[in-house]
Design an enzyme around this catalytic site. Structure first.
Site, PDB file in Angstrom:
ATOM      1  CE  LYS A  12      -4.491   0.936   0.220  1.00  0.00           C
ATOM      2  NZ  LYS A  12      -5.440   0.327  -0.738  1.00  0.00           N
ATOM      3  CB  THR A  57      -2.931  -3.134  -0.442  1.00  0.00           C
ATOM      4  OG1 THR A  57      -4.169  -2.897  -1.104  1.00  0.00           O
ATOM      5  CG2 THR A  57      -2.033  -4.017  -1.310  1.00  0.00           C
ATOM      6  NE  ARG A 174      29.958  26.938  -9.971  1.00  0.00           N
ATOM      7  CZ  ARG A 174      29.733  25.682 -10.377  1.00  0.00           C
ATOM      8  NH1 ARG A 174      29.161  25.453 -11.546  1.00  0.00           N
ATOM      9  NH2 ARG A 174      30.111  24.663  -9.625  1.00  0.00           N
ATOM     10  CD  GLN A 218      31.311  17.002  -9.940  1.00  0.00           C
ATOM     11  OE1 GLN A 218      31.331  18.212  -9.713  1.00  0.00           O
ATOM     12  NE2 GLN A 218      31.117  16.500 -11.158  1.00  0.00           N
ATOM     13  CG  HIS A 246      22.678  24.965 -14.374  1.00  0.00           C
ATOM     14  ND1 HIS A 246      23.986  24.757 -14.010  1.00  0.00           N
ATOM     15  CD2 HIS A 246      22.223  23.770 -14.849  1.00  0.00           C
ATOM     16  CE1 HIS A 246      24.331  23.502 -14.276  1.00  0.00           C
ATOM     17  NE2 HIS A 246      23.280  22.884 -14.773  1.00  0.00           N
TER      18      HIS A 246
END
Length: 283
Positions: A12, A57, A174, A218, A246
């Site tokens: 479920k 369920t 940035r 990263q 971005h």
């Protein structure tokens, strides 16, 4: 050539559960999305339609709400209770997985004071848990999703390979923004302080994101994972999924205007997706 039944499961999904703890005048809200998935000796229902081993369920849904009547507590503990119940009470069920999302609510202020029973959904990210149990071993994974963060500077990206298809310019300043999704696996399913582990891990993710001068997302991912493992000893590993949200500098020259890094177009897709796992090395 024989045709056989492969791995299968059922359950479920997305049971929307809200519990109000009424401790006097001061109430507390727990808002969950609970999904149950069961597997085991279930070939008969697939091959012949015999449902003698199938826990409905609807029964699974009812169990979730009935267990909530006794209190929920930490979502990892609630998931463990449910998973163990389904496996230990049903001979045909050999493995249960319970996935929980916990939605945060913030207490409102009325006349400058915290309200006793008024709340607003907050944007602090969604707490998650995944609990599996096979009759002998339980595994608990905590985490969070949709924790949106942004650094307006202290991020660079340059030095990457260039070929005939590369148009991306190198940048030394940035915006770095992402919506953090993280899952962390506990070394053991017993004895952990689930709530403290979550609060500490969340704080470490934020601290590492904000405090890392980033040359790549990263690098930021590894710093975030490392910070969590250094401060939450109960964890064996953490996996992170970081979409790069971005922000592109908007060209205003057509309007006779300059743009000294102030006006950006926030693109929703496509986006870079950075994923990785940081784990303890016991060798």
């Amino acid at each position: 050539m024989a045709i056989v039944l492969g791995e299968n499961q059922y359950g479920k999904a997305e049971n929307r559960l809200v519990r109000i703890d009424r401790d006097g005048e001061r109430h507390r809200i727990t808002d969950l999305n609970v999904s149950v998935s069961l597997s085991g000796d279930l070939a008969d229902t697939h091959l012949t339609g015999d449902n003698g081993k199938v826990l409905a369920t609807d029964t699974q849904k009812n169990t979730v709400f009935a267990f909530a009547r006794d209190g929920i507590g930490e979502i990892e503990a609630f998931g463990l209770r449910l998973a163990r119940h389904f496996v230990d009470s049903q001979p045909s069920i050999h493995r249960a997985a319970v996935r929980i999302e916990s939605y945060p609510w913030a207490r409102l202020e009325v006349a400058g004071k915290p309200a006793h029973h008024s709340f607003a959904r907050s944007g602090e990210g969604t707490r998650t848990a995944l609990i599996t149990y096979d009759g002998e071993r339980a595994e608990v994974t905590g985490g969070l999703t949709d924790l949106t963060v942004l650094n307006s500077t202290d991020s660079e990206f340059w030095g990457f390979p260039r070929d005939e298809y590369t148009t991306l310019a190198e940048v030394t300043d940035r915006i770095l923004a992402t919506a953090v999704s993280a899952t962390w696996r506990f070394a053991t399913a017993e004895g952990a302080d689930w709530g403290k582990a979550y609060e500490t891990a969340r704080a470490c993710l934020l601290d590492a994101f904000g405090g890392t001068y980033s040359y790549s997302l990263q690098q930021t991912l590894y710093a975030m994972g490392t910070r969590v493992l250094e401060n939450v000893p109960e964890l064996a590993e953490i996996s992170l999924s970081l979409p790069n949200k971005h922000h592109f500098l908007s060209d205003l020259s057509a309007f006779g205007l300059d743009n000294p890094g102030e006006v950006f177009f926030a693109a929703d897709r496509p986006y870079g997706l950075i994923e990785g796992t940081v784990r303890r090395d016991d060798s």
